[in-house]
Design a protein around this motif. Sequence first.
Motif, short mmCIF file in Angstrom:
data_model
loop_
_atom_site.label_atom_id
_atom_site.label_comp_id
_atom_site.label_asym_id
_atom_site.label_seq_id
_atom_site.Cartn_x
_atom_site.Cartn_y
_atom_site.Cartn_z
N GLY A 38 0.81 -1.21 0.00
CA GLY A 38 0.00 0.00 0.00
C GLY A 38 0.85 1.25 0.00
O GLY A 38 2.05 1.23 -0.18
N GLY A 39 0.20 2.36 0.23
CA GLY A 39 0.88 3.64 0.29
C GLY A 39 0.63 4.45 -0.97
O GLY A 39 0.29 3.91 -2.01
N PRO A 40 0.84 5.75 -0.87
CA PRO A 40 0.66 6.60 -2.05
C PRO A 40 1.75 6.33 -3.07
O PRO A 40 2.86 5.98 -2.73
CB PRO A 40 0.75 8.00 -1.48
N GLY A 41 1.41 6.50 -4.32
CA GLY A 41 2.37 6.24 -5.39
C GLY A 41 2.14 4.88 -6.01
O GLY A 41 1.27 4.13 -5.59
N PRO A 42 2.95 4.55 -7.02
CA PRO A 42 2.76 3.27 -7.68
C PRO A 42 3.14 2.09 -6.80
O PRO A 42 3.84 2.24 -5.80
CB PRO A 42 3.69 3.36 -8.90
N GLN A 43 2.70 0.93 -7.19
CA GLN A 43 2.99 -0.30 -6.45
C GLN A 43 4.49 -0.53 -6.40
O GLN A 43 5.19 -0.35 -7.38
CB GLN A 43 2.31 -1.46 -7.15
N MET A 44 4.99 -0.95 -5.24
CA MET A 44 6.41 -1.22 -5.09
C MET A 44 6.59 -2.63 -4.56
O MET A 44 6.22 -2.93 -3.44
CB MET A 44 7.04 -0.22 -4.11
N ASN A 45 7.12 -3.51 -5.41
CA ASN A 45 7.47 -4.85 -4.98
C ASN A 45 8.95 -4.86 -4.65
O ASN A 45 9.57 -3.81 -4.52
CB ASN A 45 7.13 -5.87 -6.08
N TRP A 46 9.55 -6.03 -4.57
CA TRP A 46 10.95 -6.14 -4.19
C TRP A 46 11.85 -5.57 -5.27
O TRP A 46 11.66 -5.81 -6.46
CB TRP A 46 11.32 -7.61 -3.95
N ILE A 47 12.84 -4.78 -4.86
CA ILE A 47 13.90 -4.34 -5.76
C ILE A 47 15.22 -4.55 -5.04
O ILE A 47 15.26 -4.61 -3.80
CB ILE A 47 13.73 -2.87 -6.20
N PRO A 48 16.33 -4.66 -5.77
CA PRO A 48 17.62 -4.87 -5.11
C PRO A 48 17.97 -3.73 -4.17
O PRO A 48 17.61 -2.58 -4.40
CB PRO A 48 18.62 -4.93 -6.28
N ARG A 49 18.69 -4.06 -3.12
CA ARG A 49 19.06 -3.07 -2.10
C ARG A 49 19.85 -1.92 -2.72
O ARG A 49 19.71 -0.76 -2.31
CB ARG A 49 19.85 -3.73 -0.99
N SER A 50 20.66 -2.20 -3.73
CA SER A 50 21.49 -1.15 -4.34
C SER A 50 20.65 -0.10 -5.08
O SER A 50 21.12 1.01 -5.32
CB SER A 50 22.51 -1.78 -5.30
N MET A 51 19.43 -0.42 -5.45
CA MET A 51 18.58 0.50 -6.20
C MET A 51 17.53 1.19 -5.33
O MET A 51 16.75 2.00 -5.82
CB MET A 51 17.88 -0.25 -7.34
N ARG A 52 17.52 0.90 -4.05
CA ARG A 52 16.46 1.44 -3.18
C ARG A 52 16.61 2.93 -2.94
O ARG A 52 15.63 3.64 -2.80
CB ARG A 52 16.42 0.67 -1.87
N GLY A 53 17.84 3.43 -2.90
CA GLY A 53 18.05 4.88 -2.76
C GLY A 53 17.49 5.64 -3.95
O GLY A 53 16.86 6.69 -3.80
N ARG A 54 17.70 5.09 -5.14
CA ARG A 54 17.18 5.71 -6.36
C ARG A 54 15.65 5.69 -6.36
O ARG A 54 15.00 6.65 -6.79
CB ARG A 54 17.71 4.97 -7.58
N ALA A 55 15.08 4.61 -5.86
CA ALA A 55 13.61 4.53 -5.78
C ALA A 55 13.08 5.59 -4.82
O ALA A 55 12.08 6.25 -5.11
CB ALA A 55 13.17 3.14 -5.32
#
Length: 81
Positions: A38-55
């Motif tokens: 949930g939460g505002p914005g598009p759906q967010m499933n698992w992404i690699p830890r190295s890309m989480r800052g960019r997300a």
Amino acid sequence: MRTFAAVGSSSGGHFSWWATGLIVLIGIPLTLWRLRRGGPGPQMNWIPRSMRGRANKTYRKHGWQEPFDDEGNRNPDRTVL
């Protein structure tokens, strides 16, 4: 006169295919529903830890709640639907 039993035909085999199909039909939508975050914005499933800052930067730029905290873990506030 000889009588032979039919080999391989039993109601147990039919039931197991039916039960497997039912589990699949229920299991796939349930799994997809549980993956949705949930939460505002598009759906967010698992992404690699190295890309989480960019997300987080992308979400911040659009004014949406960040999906990950400072350590890169999922933001617990987003799991509430």
